[in-house]
Design a protein around this motif. Sequence first.
Motif, mmCIF file in Angstrom:
data_model
loop_
_atom_site.group_PDB
_atom_site.id
_atom_site.type_symbol
_atom_site.label_atom_id
_atom_site.label_comp_id
_atom_site.label_asym_id
_atom_site.label_seq_id
_atom_site.Cartn_x
_atom_site.Cartn_y
_atom_site.Cartn_z
ATOM 1 N N LEU A 478 0.826 -1.207 0.000
ATOM 2 C CA LEU A 478 0.000 0.000 0.000
ATOM 3 C C LEU A 478 0.869 1.270 0.000
ATOM 4 O O LEU A 478 0.518 2.279 -0.610
ATOM 5 C CB LEU A 478 -0.925 -0.017 1.218
ATOM 6 N N LYS A 479 1.972 1.225 0.752
ATOM 7 C CA LYS A 479 2.875 2.381 0.739
ATOM 8 C C LYS A 479 3.395 2.649 -0.665
ATOM 9 O O LYS A 479 3.432 3.792 -1.138
ATOM 10 C CB LYS A 479 4.051 2.143 1.691
ATOM 11 N N THR A 480 3.870 1.569 -1.337
ATOM 12 C CA THR A 480 4.362 1.722 -2.716
ATOM 13 C C THR A 480 3.284 2.273 -3.622
ATOM 14 O O THR A 480 3.526 3.155 -4.467
ATOM 15 C CB THR A 480 4.852 0.374 -3.238
ATOM 16 N N PHE A 481 2.087 1.745 -3.446
ATOM 17 C CA PHE A 481 0.971 2.199 -4.270
ATOM 18 C C PHE A 481 0.695 3.685 -4.040
ATOM 19 O O PHE A 481 0.432 4.454 -4.983
ATOM 20 C CB PHE A 481 -0.264 1.360 -3.953
ATOM 21 N N ALA A 482 0.730 4.110 -2.785
ATOM 22 C CA ALA A 482 0.456 5.524 -2.490
ATOM 23 C C ALA A 482 1.486 6.435 -3.153
ATOM 24 O O ALA A 482 1.147 7.502 -3.684
ATOM 25 C CB ALA A 482 0.444 5.727 -0.979
ATOM 26 N N GLU A 487 2.876 10.184 -7.548
ATOM 27 C CA GLU A 487 3.640 10.527 -8.746
ATOM 28 C C GLU A 487 2.739 10.611 -9.971
ATOM 29 O O GLU A 487 2.896 11.494 -10.818
ATOM 30 C CB GLU A 487 4.732 9.476 -8.968
ATOM 31 N N GLY A 488 1.783 9.665 -10.057
ATOM 32 C CA GLY A 488 0.875 9.698 -11.206
ATOM 33 C C GLY A 488 0.047 10.964 -11.229
ATOM 34 O O GLY A 488 -0.231 11.541 -12.287
ATOM 35 N N GLY A 489 -0.377 11.418 -10.026
ATOM 36 C CA GLY A 489 -1.180 12.643 -9.961
ATOM 37 C C GLY A 489 -0.376 13.848 -10.433
ATOM 38 O O GLY A 489 -0.888 14.713 -11.146
ATOM 39 N N GLN A 490 0.876 13.872 -9.995
ATOM 40 C CA GLN A 490 1.721 14.981 -10.435
ATOM 41 C C GLN A 490 1.920 14.945 -11.949
ATOM 42 O O GLN A 490 1.904 15.989 -12.623
ATOM 43 C CB GLN A 490 3.071 14.915 -9.707
ATOM 44 N N ALA A 599 -6.496 16.204 -10.668
ATOM 45 C CA ALA A 599 -5.201 15.557 -10.501
ATOM 46 C C ALA A 599 -4.532 16.028 -9.224
ATOM 47 O O ALA A 599 -3.899 15.246 -8.498
ATOM 48 C CB ALA A 599 -4.316 15.825 -11.709
ATOM 49 N N ASP A 600 -4.699 17.298 -8.946
ATOM 50 C CA ASP A 600 -4.123 17.821 -7.714
ATOM 51 C C ASP A 600 -4.797 17.196 -6.492
ATOM 52 O O ASP A 600 -4.150 16.842 -5.498
ATOM 53 C CB ASP A 600 -4.274 19.355 -7.699
ATOM 54 N N GLU A 601 -6.128 17.047 -6.596
ATOM 55 C CA GLU A 601 -6.870 16.402 -5.484
ATOM 56 C C GLU A 601 -6.446 14.957 -5.309
ATOM 57 O O GLU A 601 -6.285 14.471 -4.181
ATOM 58 C CB GLU A 601 -8.378 16.488 -5.760
ATOM 59 N N LEU A 602 -6.248 14.226 -6.420
ATOM 60 C CA LEU A 602 -5.794 12.845 -6.340
ATOM 61 C C LEU A 602 -4.424 12.769 -5.676
ATOM 62 O O LEU A 602 -4.152 11.872 -4.874
ATOM 63 C CB LEU A 602 -5.737 12.249 -7.753
ATOM 64 N N THR A 603 -3.582 13.739 -6.011
ATOM 65 C CA THR A 603 -2.247 13.770 -5.404
ATOM 66 C C THR A 603 -2.352 13.968 -3.911
ATOM 67 O O THR A 603 -1.640 13.337 -3.112
ATOM 68 C CB THR A 603 -1.412 14.891 -6.032
ATOM 69 N N ARG A 604 -3.265 14.866 -3.480
ATOM 70 C CA ARG A 604 -3.438 15.089 -2.047
ATOM 71 C C ARG A 604 -3.937 13.825 -1.334
ATOM 72 O O ARG A 604 -3.479 13.487 -0.236
ATOM 73 C CB ARG A 604 -4.415 16.251 -1.819
ATOM 74 N N TYR A 605 -4.901 13.126 -1.986
ATOM 75 C CA TYR A 605 -5.392 11.874 -1.366
ATOM 76 C C TYR A 605 -4.281 10.836 -1.249
ATOM 77 O O TYR A 605 -4.183 10.103 -0.262
ATOM 78 C CB TYR A 605 -6.553 11.293 -2.186
ATOM 79 N N ALA A 606 -3.454 10.770 -2.312
ATOM 80 C CA ALA A 606 -2.343 9.820 -2.273
ATOM 81 C C ALA A 606 -1.367 10.184 -1.169
ATOM 82 O O ALA A 606 -0.835 9.306 -0.467
ATOM 83 C CB ALA A 606 -1.635 9.786 -3.629
ATOM 84 N N TYR A 608 -2.152 11.776 1.565
ATOM 85 C CA TYR A 608 -2.823 11.450 2.832
ATOM 86 C C TYR A 608 -2.740 9.960 3.133
ATOM 87 O O TYR A 608 -2.480 9.536 4.265
ATOM 88 C CB TYR A 608 -4.275 11.911 2.754
ATOM 89 N N LEU A 609 -2.966 9.130 2.064
ATOM 90 C CA LEU A 609 -2.865 7.681 2.231
ATOM 91 C C LEU A 609 -1.444 7.286 2.615
ATOM 92 O O LEU A 609 -1.220 6.451 3.493
ATOM 93 C CB LEU A 609 -3.274 6.976 0.935
ATOM 94 N N GLY A 610 -0.439 7.947 1.964
ATOM 95 C CA GLY A 610 0.955 7.643 2.292
ATOM 96 C C GLY A 610 1.291 8.024 3.715
ATOM 97 O O GLY A 610 2.017 7.317 4.409
ATOM 98 N N ASP A 611 0.752 9.196 4.162
ATOM 99 C CA ASP A 611 1.007 9.602 5.545
ATOM 100 C C ASP A 611 0.411 8.603 6.530
ATOM 101 O O ASP A 611 1.006 8.283 7.567
ATOM 102 C CB ASP A 611 0.433 11.001 5.790
ATOM 103 N N GLY A 612 -0.841 8.087 6.229
ATOM 104 C CA GLY A 612 -1.468 7.099 7.132
ATOM 105 C C GLY A 612 -0.686 5.814 7.198
ATOM 106 O O GLY A 612 -0.474 5.238 8.267
#
Length: 644
Positions: A478-482, A487-490, A599-606, A608-612
């Motif tokens: 999950l970390k790798t995915f986040a 990166e994909g969002g950026q 895309a910016d919102e997706l990056t923020r969610y990613a 957030y997921l990475g931080d969790g």
Amino acid sequence: MSDDESTAPDDGSNDAPGSIATKLLRTAVPDAIRRRFALKFVIVLLVMGVVIVAVGFVATNAISAQTQDRTVEEYESLAAQQGNLVSQWVEGRQEVVRTISDDPVWTSNNTTRMTSTLTGETMPTLSESAFEIRLIGESDVGATVFVASSGSGQNLPIEGSRYEWIADTEFDGPNDVVISPTYRAGTTGKYVVAFASPTADGNRTFVAEMQLTPLAEQLSSDRVSGGFSYVVNESGAIMLDTAIANSSVQNHNTTGQYGDEQALDASATLQNAESGVMTNRPASTGVMGQKYAVGYSPVIVAGQDLGWHAMIHAPRSQLFGFANSVSQTGLVVSVVLGFVIVLIGAVLGFNTSRSIDRLTGKAEKIEEGNLDVDISSGRIDNIGRLYDGFANMRDALRQQIEEAEAARKEAEVSRAEAMEMNNYLQEKAEEYSEIMQACARGDLTRRMEPEGENEAIDQIAADFNEMITELEMTTGQLKTFADEVEEGGQSLQQSAETVRDASEQVADSVQKISDDAYDQKERLQRISERMDEVATTLEELADDHPDLEFDEALSNIRDVASDIEQAVELGEQTMSESENVAGAAEEQAAELNEVSARADELTRYAQYLGDGLGNFETEEEHEFVFQTGASSPDPSSAGEGDDS
């Protein structure tokens, strides 16, 4: 209080009637008797002897009474039979005389013919019991004479003869028959009864004298030894004494006066063919010189009021001799049986008491702790088996003491082992609890170490390690995915900015983004399903081990799964918008600002997921394949990379 009295507490279960009776008996019996088995046994034997004698006495009296009752019934039946026999004898001769008197020959004046008929025909008809027959009537001069006779005296007047009573006899009709009392006939001294009946014209009287000896012989055949029978009329005159059947007997009471008026009065009260018995009549000079029983029955004759009674007599000693013998024999047998039982019981009781006393002494030695005492007996009965039982009990007690000692030592060893195992389990429980709490806080690198001391503890460690390993792998992926999502969002944001400069490039980029978004959605769905499986596994482990705390870890995993689901939904929206852009490049240019924002919102969610997921510490980051661009693999190859 005696030694054999129970000292158990009263729990209320001894209130039964039998228990109350036992308590009362114990209270009534002195302790000196209760302590001695032999004395109790002797008393019981004496009681048994008395009871046997009493039961025998009662039973014998009952049997004797039944025998007497049966004898009385038979004697009463015999009286009825003799009454019927006399009735039949009288009726038979009465009917014959009536029939003969109707013969027309008796109305003629031919005396020769009448005499010939009397001797040749009539006498045989009346049988051998006929003594003499006569035809009585008036002579030419008006005197009452013998018109015809089977004997002498023809044409002689009846005055002064034994037939004088005929002159005063009045008949109720042509068929009437008058029966005389008993009297002696002629010089032979035969006792007869005369039957008289009028002839057909009523002018003459036919008289037949019937001997009583044949009747006496019949009545004598049915009598008790030493007994006799009478036929008595209502005035007490003895019409027949069966003693006349024996020619050697000179002293009889025929025509005498009957001496038992009470029995005669009792017979007079009977009706029809009834009968009765008086079983205890006192000695009487007019009947019998000893106590006797008398049975009585009236003599019933159709058309006649004779007032005769059949009376049968027998000495009580003869009539009830068998019943008295049964009573005496039963009493003697009961006494002898009781004595024999007491004697045999005394011998057996003495031997039994002596054996029990010996056994009691040996039991006291065992009670004192001497388990080497010799317990043996040559008897093979219950006492012998009791000796064997005590010997077996002694051996079993010795064996139980030895086994108890061995068990005590074994228990001490087991107790030490149990305490050691308890300490080990307590230590492992504390160790495992600390590891589980660390994992719950996010440290997924911790593992439980099985030591082979306890199979259940080792199994818990293996199951927990397997679960944490799976959870660690999933968390690393999950970390790798986040990171890749971020990166994909950026990249998507940069592409959107580039598309604004060139709509044609935007169309191609949007198409690629659409494809990548599709792949991301598939991967996110698989990750979401994997997170649900991990959460389910943690819930089952928490149910099996309620002392472990997984609430925080489960909450973090549920939050991550929720974020992933939102990311999937966002990816679907992005893919839909990208497809719309690919369909109309000129319209996509105007909408690229919105795509850039998404895309910016997706990056923020990613992020957030990475931080969790950063809260979870793992040994290594498991690669989660997520590539963009032309070199991106197809979904099937990506799935294979995920499973690795």
